[in-house]
Design an enzyme around this catalytic site. Structure first.
Site, short mmCIF file in Angstrom:
data_model
loop_
_atom_site.label_atom_id
_atom_site.label_comp_id
_atom_site.label_asym_id
_atom_site.label_seq_id
_atom_site.Cartn_x
_atom_site.Cartn_y
_atom_site.Cartn_z
N GLY A 129 -33.36 90.26 -40.32
CA GLY A 129 -32.38 89.43 -41.22
C GLY A 129 -31.66 88.19 -40.49
O GLY A 129 -32.26 87.78 -39.48
N GLU A 308 -25.03 106.10 -34.21
CA GLU A 308 -23.95 106.14 -33.11
C GLU A 308 -23.23 107.68 -33.35
O GLU A 308 -23.09 108.28 -32.07
CB GLU A 308 -23.00 105.27 -33.28
N1 UDP Z 1 -28.97 94.99 -36.88
C1 UDP Z 1 -29.80 93.93 -37.35
N2 UDP Z 1 -29.67 93.43 -38.58
C2 UDP Z 1 -28.68 93.79 -39.44
C3 UDP Z 1 -28.02 94.73 -39.04
C4 UDP Z 1 -27.97 95.27 -37.71
O1 UDP Z 1 -30.74 93.52 -36.73
O2 UDP Z 1 -28.36 93.11 -40.33
C5 UDP Z 1 -29.18 95.47 -35.64
C6 UDP Z 1 -28.77 94.55 -34.57
O3 UDP Z 1 -29.69 94.81 -33.45
C7 UDP Z 1 -27.34 94.93 -34.33
C8 UDP Z 1 -27.58 96.51 -34.31
O4 UDP Z 1 -28.28 96.73 -35.43
O5 UDP Z 1 -27.08 94.66 -33.14
C9 UDP Z 1 -26.27 97.29 -34.85
O6 UDP Z 1 -25.46 96.57 -35.72
P1 UDP Z 1 -24.26 95.81 -35.53
O7 UDP Z 1 -24.22 95.12 -34.15
O8 UDP Z 1 -23.94 94.92 -36.67
O9 UDP Z 1 -23.25 96.91 -35.49
P2 UDP Z 1 -21.86 96.81 -34.55
O10 UDP Z 1 -22.18 96.69 -33.25
O11 UDP Z 1 -20.98 95.64 -35.23
O12 UDP Z 1 -21.29 98.25 -34.92
#
Ligand code: UDP
Ligand code: MN
Length: 359
Positions: A129, A308
């Protein structure tokens, strides 16, 4: 009774043959055990059994095991001290895995050692996305700081292959784009990473690399990230929790989930944004986490922090062999603390409402 010398020879050969056969049968039996459940018997209920390890993927397809640390002759570097070193941080876990902090290693020495092994490091990154927007900074800063002068293969998983920016890669570095489905739930994108990485290791990466890092894309490199990060199974300590007691860790606390960790257990809180190691180790990790994510889904339960949470559960019982300090996973929203001398990799501040498909 009198035996001719021919008959004597025959009997002798027969005895030697039987002994060899018995030896072979014995060897195969123990070898079978070594390849199977044997090295997992210390784990408690974590289901890393023979079925979880290498059933669809034979061990032989993995290119390398951990190698000896060979230093070239006449390489000159500062003498290591037994008495002087960092005293403001703990640089080893209770199971004697190093925790990598600036000042605990010699950057040139470790790079020289690992360069002589001629290894390739795979790096997976998801940009599904709108997250494709993070790719340019991620890749450009990686080219400046991430395993510089090593063979690195990036694997970009995206539903928008046309939006992957073209970034100049240094020699020995390569980028593959792998198309994956989009989703209207970020939780699903995040959680499916384990399954997709597992499949990619089976289909492609196991043949192309020795080590692997799986990284979040919403991040930038700011300083050296070198061979000190390589190990059999590598995890990073989450920047928001390293000062907290374990009962404050955001582990999954409901026993109904396969990611469950009781309040009085836990070593560190690991960030889901960085994990890695030898291909074989990370293959098992992704496979176990994927199975547990799917089991939870069948039971209509989603762990507090999706993959996680499952990663933390896995690493509690399958101890990492090397831990990266929060230098390797900082957060731009967090003020630098005094023990963090250098920020190597950090999450950028993002507008969740704008960037994610759902809130
Ligand atoms: N991700 C993605 N598209 C999305 C949501 C997540 O590609 O719509 C992937 C992306 O690599 C991202 C990872 O999943 O870095 C983890 O999500 P995010 O970084 O939003 O989580 P956070 O680090 O904020 O907990
Ligand atoms: Mn992130």
């Amino acid at each position: 009774m009198h035996f001719s010398s021919n008959a004597k020879q025959f009997v002798l050969l027969l005895i030697v043959g039987i002994v060899l056969l018995l030896g072979y049968v014995h060897y195969s039996f123990f070898n079978e055990r070594l390849n199977g459940v044997w090295f997992d018997s210390s784990n408690r209920d974590i289901p890393v059994d023979k079925d979880q390890r290498n059933t669809s993927l034979s061990k032989s397809i993995f290119r390398s095991r951990e190698q000896n640390i060979i230093s070239p002759e006449r390489l000159l570097y500062k003498q290591p001290s037994v008495l002087a070193g960092r005293t403001d941080v703990v640089a080893v876990t209770p199971w004697l895995a190093p925790i990598v902090w600036d000042g605990t290693f010699d950057p040139d020495l470790v790079d020289t050692i690992y360069k002589s092994m001629n290894i390739t490091i795979a790096t997976t990154v998801f940009a599904v996305g709108k997250y494709v927007l993070f790719l340019r900074d991620f890749l450009e800063t990686a080219e400046k700081h991430f395993l510089v002068d090593f063979n690195v293969r990036y694997y970009v998983f995206t539903d928008r292959p046309d939006d992957v920016p073209s970034v100049n890669l240094s020699q020995g570095r390569h980028l593959s784009v792998i198309q994956v489905p989009g989703s209207n739930r970020w939780q699903e994108i995040s959680a499916r990473r384990m399954e997709i990485i597992q499949t990619a290791i089976e289909r492609q990466i196991s043949r192309e690399a020795d080590y692997i890092f799986c990284l979040d894309v919403d991040s930038k490199f700011h300083a050296r990230w070198g061979a000190e990060s390589l190990g059999r199974l590598v995890a990073v300590i989450h920047p928001w929790f390293y000062q907290a007691t374990r009962d404050h860790f955001t582990y999954e606390r409901r026993p109904a989930s396969t990611a469950y960790i009781p309040m009085d257990e836990g070593d560190y809180y690991y960030a889901g944004a960085v994990f890695g190691g030898l291909l074989e180790e990370v293959y098992t990790l992704t496979k176990v986490c994927r199975n547990q994510l799917e089991e939870d889904a069948r039971n209509s339960i989603e762990a507090a922090w999706q993959e996680e949470s499952h990663l933390n559960r896995y690493l509690l019982y399958n101890k990492p062999s090397k831990l990266l300090s929060p230098e390797y996973q900082w957060d731009d929203k967090k003020t630098k603390t005094k023990e963090v001398k250098v920020i190597r990799f950090s999450s950028v501040v993002k507008n969740y409402a704008e960037i994610r498909p759902n809130v």
